[in-house]
Design a protein around this motif. Structure first.
Motif, PDB file in Angstrom:
ATOM      1  N   TYR A  38       0.829  -1.210   0.000  1.00 56.67           N
ATOM      2  CA  TYR A  38       0.000   0.000   0.000  1.00 56.67           C
ATOM      3  C   TYR A  38       0.865   1.262   0.000  1.00 56.67           C
ATOM      4  O   TYR A  38       0.402   2.341  -0.344  1.00 56.67           O
ATOM      5  CB  TYR A  38      -1.009  -0.014   1.165  1.00 56.67           C
ATOM      6  CG  TYR A  38      -0.406   0.273   2.526  1.00 56.67           C
ATOM      7  CD1 TYR A  38      -0.524   1.536   3.092  1.00 56.67           C
ATOM      8  CD2 TYR A  38       0.267  -0.708   3.239  1.00 56.67           C
ATOM      9  CE1 TYR A  38       0.028   1.810   4.332  1.00 56.67           C
ATOM     10  CE2 TYR A  38       0.820  -0.454   4.467  1.00 56.67           C
ATOM     11  CZ  TYR A  38       0.696   0.812   5.011  1.00 56.67           C
ATOM     12  OH  TYR A  38       1.247   1.073   6.235  1.00 56.67           O
ATOM     13  N   ILE A  39       2.142   1.107   0.377  1.00 59.69           N
ATOM     14  CA  ILE A  39       3.130   2.160   0.142  1.00 59.69           C
ATOM     15  C   ILE A  39       3.959   1.631  -1.026  1.00 59.69           C
ATOM     16  O   ILE A  39       4.693   0.645  -0.874  1.00 59.69           O
ATOM     17  CB  ILE A  39       4.012   2.406   1.384  1.00 59.69           C
ATOM     18  CG1 ILE A  39       3.138   2.842   2.567  1.00 59.69           C
ATOM     19  CG2 ILE A  39       5.096   3.439   1.088  1.00 59.69           C
ATOM     20  CD1 ILE A  39       3.872   2.868   3.915  1.00 59.69           C
ATOM     21  N   SER A  75       6.499   1.398  11.336  1.00 62.24           N
ATOM     22  CA  SER A  75       5.800   1.588  12.618  1.00 62.24           C
ATOM     23  C   SER A  75       6.660   1.389  13.857  1.00 62.24           C
ATOM     24  O   SER A  75       6.227   1.740  14.951  1.00 62.24           O
ATOM     25  CB  SER A  75       4.609   0.640  12.710  1.00 62.24           C
ATOM     26  OG  SER A  75       3.497   1.224  12.112  1.00 62.24           O
ATOM     27  N   PHE A 107      -4.708  -0.900  12.630  1.00 61.69           N
ATOM     28  CA  PHE A 107      -3.787   0.156  13.062  1.00 61.69           C
ATOM     29  C   PHE A 107      -4.114   1.525  12.501  1.00 61.69           C
ATOM     30  O   PHE A 107      -3.721   2.535  13.064  1.00 61.69           O
ATOM     31  CB  PHE A 107      -2.330  -0.224  12.729  1.00 61.69           C
ATOM     32  CG  PHE A 107      -1.980  -0.135  11.269  1.00 61.69           C
ATOM     33  CD1 PHE A 107      -2.217  -1.201  10.412  1.00 61.69           C
ATOM     34  CD2 PHE A 107      -1.408   1.017  10.745  1.00 61.69           C
ATOM     35  CE1 PHE A 107      -1.882  -1.113   9.064  1.00 61.69           C
ATOM     36  CE2 PHE A 107      -1.070   1.106   9.400  1.00 61.69           C
ATOM     37  CZ  PHE A 107      -1.323   0.036   8.562  1.00 61.69           C
ATOM     38  N   ASN A 126      -1.970   4.372  14.270  1.00 64.93           N
ATOM     39  CA  ASN A 126      -1.640   5.606  13.567  1.00 64.93           C
ATOM     40  C   ASN A 126      -2.217   6.855  14.211  1.00 64.93           C
ATOM     41  O   ASN A 126      -1.541   7.885  14.300  1.00 64.93           O
ATOM     42  CB  ASN A 126      -2.080   5.509  12.104  1.00 64.93           C
ATOM     43  CG  ASN A 126      -1.166   4.582  11.327  1.00 64.93           C
ATOM     44  OD1 ASN A 126      -0.402   3.812  11.927  1.00 64.93           O
ATOM     45  ND2 ASN A 126      -1.226   4.629  10.000  1.00 64.93           N
ATOM     46  N   ASN A 177      -3.703   8.805   6.295  1.00 65.83           N
ATOM     47  CA  ASN A 177      -3.035   9.301   7.500  1.00 65.83           C
ATOM     48  C   ASN A 177      -3.243  10.804   7.670  1.00 65.83           C
ATOM     49  O   ASN A 177      -3.360  11.304   8.794  1.00 65.83           O
ATOM     50  CB  ASN A 177      -1.538   8.967   7.462  1.00 65.83           C
ATOM     51  CG  ASN A 177      -1.272   7.514   7.810  1.00 65.83           C
ATOM     52  OD1 ASN A 177      -2.125   6.844   8.390  1.00 65.83           O
ATOM     53  ND2 ASN A 177      -0.098   7.023   7.451  1.00 65.83           N
ATOM     54  N   TYR A 201       5.602  12.475  11.111  1.00 61.02           N
ATOM     55  CA  TYR A 201       5.325  11.063  11.390  1.00 61.02           C
ATOM     56  C   TYR A 201       5.772  10.195  10.202  1.00 61.02           C
ATOM     57  O   TYR A 201       6.417   9.156  10.365  1.00 61.02           O
ATOM     58  CB  TYR A 201       3.822  10.886  11.662  1.00 61.02           C
ATOM     59  CG  TYR A 201       3.325   9.481  11.475  1.00 61.02           C
ATOM     60  CD1 TYR A 201       3.445   8.548  12.499  1.00 61.02           C
ATOM     61  CD2 TYR A 201       2.751   9.067  10.273  1.00 61.02           C
ATOM     62  CE1 TYR A 201       3.015   7.235  12.320  1.00 61.02           C
ATOM     63  CE2 TYR A 201       2.322   7.772  10.086  1.00 61.02           C
ATOM     64  CZ  TYR A 201       2.454   6.859  11.110  1.00 61.02           C
ATOM     65  OH  TYR A 201       2.039   5.562  10.927  1.00 61.02           O
ATOM     66  N   GLY A 270       7.043  -3.421  11.920  1.00 63.01           N
ATOM     67  CA  GLY A 270       6.809  -2.365  10.936  1.00 63.01           C
ATOM     68  C   GLY A 270       6.505  -3.012   9.595  1.00 63.01           C
ATOM     69  O   GLY A 270       7.012  -4.115   9.308  1.00 63.01           O
ATOM     70  N   VAL A 271       5.706  -2.328   8.762  1.00 61.46           N
ATOM     71  CA  VAL A 271       5.357  -2.935   7.473  1.00 61.46           C
ATOM     72  C   VAL A 271       6.526  -2.981   6.494  1.00 61.46           C
ATOM     73  O   VAL A 271       6.437  -3.600   5.441  1.00 61.46           O
ATOM     74  CB  VAL A 271       4.136  -2.242   6.797  1.00 61.46           C
ATOM     75  CG1 VAL A 271       2.866  -2.529   7.559  1.00 61.46           C
ATOM     76  CG2 VAL A 271       4.368  -0.761   6.613  1.00 61.46           C
TER      77      VAL A 271
HETATM   78  N1  GLN Z   1       4.039   4.504   7.644  1.00 60.68           N
HETATM   79  C1  GLN Z   1       3.091   3.438   7.762  1.00 60.68           C
HETATM   80  C2  GLN Z   1       1.675   3.967   7.829  1.00 60.68           C
HETATM   81  O1  GLN Z   1       1.436   4.899   8.514  1.00 60.68           O
HETATM   82  C3  GLN Z   1       3.420   2.671   8.995  1.00 60.68           C
HETATM   83  C4  GLN Z   1       2.508   1.529   9.193  1.00 60.68           C
HETATM   84  C5  GLN Z   1       3.106   0.334   9.755  1.00 60.68           C
HETATM   85  O2  GLN Z   1       4.304   0.033   9.739  1.00 60.68           O
HETATM   86  N2  GLN Z   1       2.190  -0.431  10.260  1.00 60.68           N
HETATM   87  O3  GLN Z   1       0.781   3.482   7.199  1.00 60.68           O
END
Ligand code: GLN
Length: 321
Positions: A38-39, A75, A107, A126, A177, A201, A270-271
């Protein structure tokens, strides 16, 4: 004499080395799960990398695999932003403001914000994480950023930097976000401009770390805020237990309960594929492997840490004397 050989941790160096190498070897070829996509930039990170780094109280690093390969912290940064706010405003800040309870929602849930009007979150989802950054003190965005990167670097024991590609990729696609930041701001939960808070963030999530760095950061928490490699007291001892408690209840998204059940270790994922876990007074561990399970946690990382913890007998909830 095992206690002496292992320094303050009570673990012998050779048993730790063997456990780390065995866990790395056991899961090296495990190929389940998928990168976060998703990123967009995260989808491209090679999934072959697998690093495991465990740091004990005598400052020794026991590691195996791709331990210097860097990737975005994502994260896991939330833990350290919360640490900064505790250092500046006291640990009870979170009891009274952002909250310390698991939300029971995903999250990046917006429903959870609406349900509790932005309260009763925690710094690891988040909404709470953006509010946490929005509560870091500083005269300007630059000054707050400097506080963040200086703190992370002291935790890791080396100067860390932002992964600009990931930062840009997430900044271009983080409308959700931004909405969360605005909503939390509308409920009056932090003084910073919401656009600035969400941007800081996002930048914090984009900091590059290796499993070696994460091992150091986790070990700093495991030894009361003192990095056992550099010897520097990075945060006050009094703030660490509360931080570990939040990690224990909410560190691995919707599988936080399962993780705690299996390991007893406060952790944070973390993702980007990173995972840290803390065995207080024994070790800190960091792993890197990008492929995630449906809950969003690194599969090989979870397996390796669980094995090492079982082999060494370090589940904190099983220390019966
Ligand atoms: N930067 C990511 C987000 O805000 C961090 C999420 C994650 O690692 N769960 O979506």
């Amino acid at each position: 004499m095992a206690g002496l050989a292992g320094g303050l941790t009570g673990l012998s160096a050779s048993s730790v080395d063997t456990a780390v190498r065995a866990a790395h070897a056991r899961y090296l070829t495990l190929n389940e799960g998928a990168n976060a996509d998703y990123i967009p930039a995260l989808a491209k990170v090679p999934s072959k990398f697998f690093g495991v780094s465990l740091v004990t109280g005598d400052g020794k690093i026991h590691e195996a695999g791709d331990t210097t390969e860097v990737f975005s912290i994502q994260s896991i940064s939330k833990v350290f932003n919360a640490a900064i706010v505790m250092e500046q405003s006291g640990k009870d800040f979170f009891l009274n403001n952002v909250g310390v309870d698991a939300t029971g929602r995903v999250f990046n849930s917006i429903e959870a914000i609406e349900q509790y009007k932005g309260k009763e979150m925690n710094p690891l989802v988040n909404a709470g994480a953006i509010a946490t950054v929005g509560n870091i003190k500083g005269k300007s965005a630059e000054e707050v950023w400097d506080t963040i990167i200086t703190f992370y670097s002291a935790m890791a024991g080396r100067k860390l930097e932002v992964n600009q590609e990931v930062y840009k990729s997430e900044a271009d696609t983080n409308q959700r976000n931004q909405a969360i930041g605005k909503l939390m701001s509308a409920y009056g939960l932090f003084p910073m401009d919401p656009g600035v808070a969400t941007d800081l963030y996002t930048k914090a999530c984009s900091v590059n770390v290796s499993s070696h760095d994460l091992g150091n950061m986790a070990a700093t928490l495991a030894f009361g805020g003192r990095n056992p490699v550099t010897g520097k007291q990075v945060m006050s001892r009094a703030n660490v237990p509360g931080l570990l408690a939040i990690m224990a209840t909410a560190g691995l998204y919707d599988d936080s309960g399962k993780w705690l059940f299996n390991t007893g270790l406060p952790g944070k994922s973390g993702v980007g594929g990173g995972l840290i876990a803390v065995a207080p007074g024994k070790f800190g561990i960091g792993t890197f492997s990008t492929k995630l399970d449906v809950a969003g946690n690194s599969i090989r990382g979870q397996r390796a840490i669980t094995d090492i913890n079982n082999t060494l007998g370090t589940n904190p909830l099983a220390q019966f004397g």
